[in-house]
Design a protein around this motif. Structure first.
Motif, PDB file in Angstrom:
ATOM      1  N   UNK A   8      -7.957 -62.624  -7.109  1.00 23.65           N
ATOM      2  CA  UNK A   8      -6.669 -61.855  -6.893  1.00 23.65           C
ATOM      3  C   UNK A   8      -5.977 -62.223  -7.657  1.00 23.65           C
ATOM      4  N   UNK A   9      -5.826 -62.842  -8.665  1.00 20.51           N
ATOM      5  CA  UNK A   9      -4.848 -63.584 -10.227  1.00 20.51           C
ATOM      6  C   UNK A   9      -4.025 -62.837 -10.641  1.00 20.51           C
ATOM      7  N   UNK A  10      -4.292 -60.716 -10.214  1.00 19.42           N
ATOM      8  CA  UNK A  10      -3.590 -59.743 -11.053  1.00 19.42           C
ATOM      9  C   UNK A  10      -2.409 -60.316  -9.882  1.00 19.42           C
ATOM     10  N   UNK A  11      -2.567 -60.195  -8.219  1.00 18.77           N
ATOM     11  CA  UNK A  11      -1.685 -60.608  -7.297  1.00 18.77           C
ATOM     12  C   UNK A  11      -0.699 -61.702  -7.549  1.00 18.77           C
ATOM     13  N   UNK A  12      -1.339 -62.816  -8.076  1.00 23.32           N
ATOM     14  CA  UNK A  12      -0.972 -64.316  -8.283  1.00 23.32           C
ATOM     15  C   UNK A  12       0.375 -63.173  -9.253  1.00 23.32           C
ATOM     16  N   UNK A  13      -0.121 -63.286 -10.691  1.00 21.04           N
ATOM     17  CA  UNK A  13       0.754 -62.878 -11.829  1.00 21.04           C
ATOM     18  C   UNK A  13       2.203 -61.735 -11.481  1.00 21.04           C
ATOM     19  N   UNK A  14       1.698 -61.415 -10.479  1.00 19.13           N
ATOM     20  CA  UNK A  14       3.126 -60.144  -9.697  1.00 19.13           C
ATOM     21  C   UNK A  14       4.205 -60.634  -9.158  1.00 19.13           C
ATOM     22  N   UNK A  15       3.492 -61.921  -7.968  1.00 16.88           N
ATOM     23  CA  UNK A  15       4.599 -62.853  -7.345  1.00 16.88           C
ATOM     24  C   UNK A  15       5.345 -63.503  -7.910  1.00 16.88           C
ATOM     25  N   UNK A  16       4.221 -64.572  -9.412  1.00 14.17           N
ATOM     26  CA  UNK A  16       5.168 -64.828 -10.333  1.00 14.17           C
ATOM     27  C   UNK A  16       6.654 -63.975 -11.124  1.00 14.17           C
ATOM     28  N   UNK A  17       5.460 -62.938 -11.621  1.00 12.22           N
ATOM     29  CA  UNK A  17       6.392 -62.282 -12.406  1.00 12.22           C
ATOM     30  C   UNK A  17       8.064 -61.444 -11.525  1.00 12.22           C
ATOM     31  N   UNK A  18       7.785 -61.225  -9.932  1.00  6.49           N
ATOM     32  CA  UNK A  18       8.905 -61.154  -9.183  1.00  6.49           C
ATOM     33  C   UNK A  18      10.508 -62.475  -9.755  1.00  6.49           C
ATOM     34  N   UNK A  19       9.211 -63.148  -9.200  1.00  6.81           N
ATOM     35  CA  UNK A  19      10.540 -64.891  -8.877  1.00  6.81           C
ATOM     36  C   UNK A  19      11.017 -64.483 -10.131  1.00  6.81           C
ATOM     37  N   UNK A  20      10.122 -64.633 -11.585  1.00  6.35           N
ATOM     38  CA  UNK A  20      10.820 -65.624 -12.857  1.00  6.35           C
ATOM     39  C   UNK A  20      12.352 -63.967 -12.956  1.00  6.35           C
ATOM     40  N   UNK A  21      12.217 -62.839 -12.672  1.00  6.80           N
ATOM     41  CA  UNK A  21      13.339 -61.995 -12.891  1.00  6.80           C
ATOM     42  C   UNK A  21      14.415 -62.175 -12.224  1.00  6.80           C
ATOM     43  N   UNK A  22      14.379 -62.866 -11.358  1.00  9.88           N
ATOM     44  CA  UNK A  22      15.616 -63.479 -10.564  1.00  9.88           C
ATOM     45  C   UNK A  22      16.288 -64.602 -10.555  1.00  9.88           C
ATOM     46  N   UNK A  23      15.271 -64.897 -11.924  1.00  8.93           N
ATOM     47  CA  UNK A  23      16.294 -66.209 -12.508  1.00  8.93           C
ATOM     48  C   UNK A  23      17.508 -66.209 -12.865  1.00  8.93           C
TER      49      UNK A  23
END
Ligand code: AP5
Length: 200
Positions: free
Chosen positions: A185-200
């Protein structure tokens, strides 16, 4: 730094590099300017030039003083290299470690002298089930991660890595994000990370 700095940590074999290559594809598809650099690669380049090691798995067995020199230089060079590529809309992602199991004890991967160079906005801790990490370490024949021990040892290292991440976060008010890289599920982990960084 004008650009945002995201540090991605996790115990050896948890899948940091795998998750980050998926993140790069996602960022490209969404036109997000992102640069991924591996901290160990910068340390390795210097160590190879100085004929100190033959591969990246030998870095953590160098003397402590030498590792600290390599660590400081790597942090400086990473920022220098990024300044010419990224502006305030860009994201620098650094693939590294919050804690390194060395021959002289546990070394913080993000001590103050490194943080003063990197000034991270966020420190990410990638985690997974210890049993899955153990199996990933064994299956990955391209690397020598044989000295990380049993599942219990990996669990212990994960605990230290969390503590070290929160300690490092204090210096520059970096947020800490804990992301699970579940089996296949590396794809899900990458998606979660992308969501976080866009809120920085
Ligand atoms: P580094 O290069 O970061 O080595 P590492 O810890 O072994 O990390 P990797 O990047 O090789 O592992 P990974 O977690 O990214 O896993 P991967 O994606 O390959 O560091 C090298 C050395 O540099 C360190 O040991 C240290 O000495 C030094 N260093 C670095 N930073 C430092 C710092 N700040 N201070 C001091 N020293 C520092 O995946 C592993 C396997 O799992 C692969 O086969 C992959 O296909 C598989 N996999 C991944 N995700 C999944 C999934 N979701 N499901 C199933 N399989 C998966």
């Amino acid at each position: 730094n004008k650009f945002k700095v995201i540090i991605v940590t996790g115990v050896p074999g948890v899948g940091k590099t795998t998750v980050l290559s998926v993140l790069q594809e996602k960022a490209k598809a969404s036109n997000i300017k992102l640069k991924v650099l591996n901290f160990g690669t910068f340390m390795l380049e210097t160590a190879l030039k100085e004929k100190l090691v033959n591969n990246r798995d030998e870095l953590r067995h160098l003397t402590l003083r030498k590792q600290l020199d390599l660590q400081q230089l790597a942090a400086k060079r990473i920022i220098e290299e990024t300044l010419k590529d990224l502006d305030e809309n860009g994201y620098l992602i650094i693939d590294t470690h919050a804690i390194v199991k060395t021959s002289s004890g546990y070394l913080p991967g993000l001590p103050k002298h490194v943080l003063d160079e990197l000034k991270p906005d966020m420190i990410t801790v990638i985690e997974a089930d210890a049993k899955e990490i153990f199996n990933r370490q064994v299956k990955d024949s391209s690397r020598n991660r044989s000295d990380f021990g049993t599942e219990k040892d990996i669990e212990k290292l994960m605990e230290y890595a969390r503590m070290a991440s929160f300690s490092s976060a204090v210096h520059y008010a970096s947020t800490v994000a804990i992301i699970t890289n579940k089996e296949n599920k590396a794809n899900e982990a990458a998606e979660e990370l992308l969501q976080f960084i866009q809120k920085l």
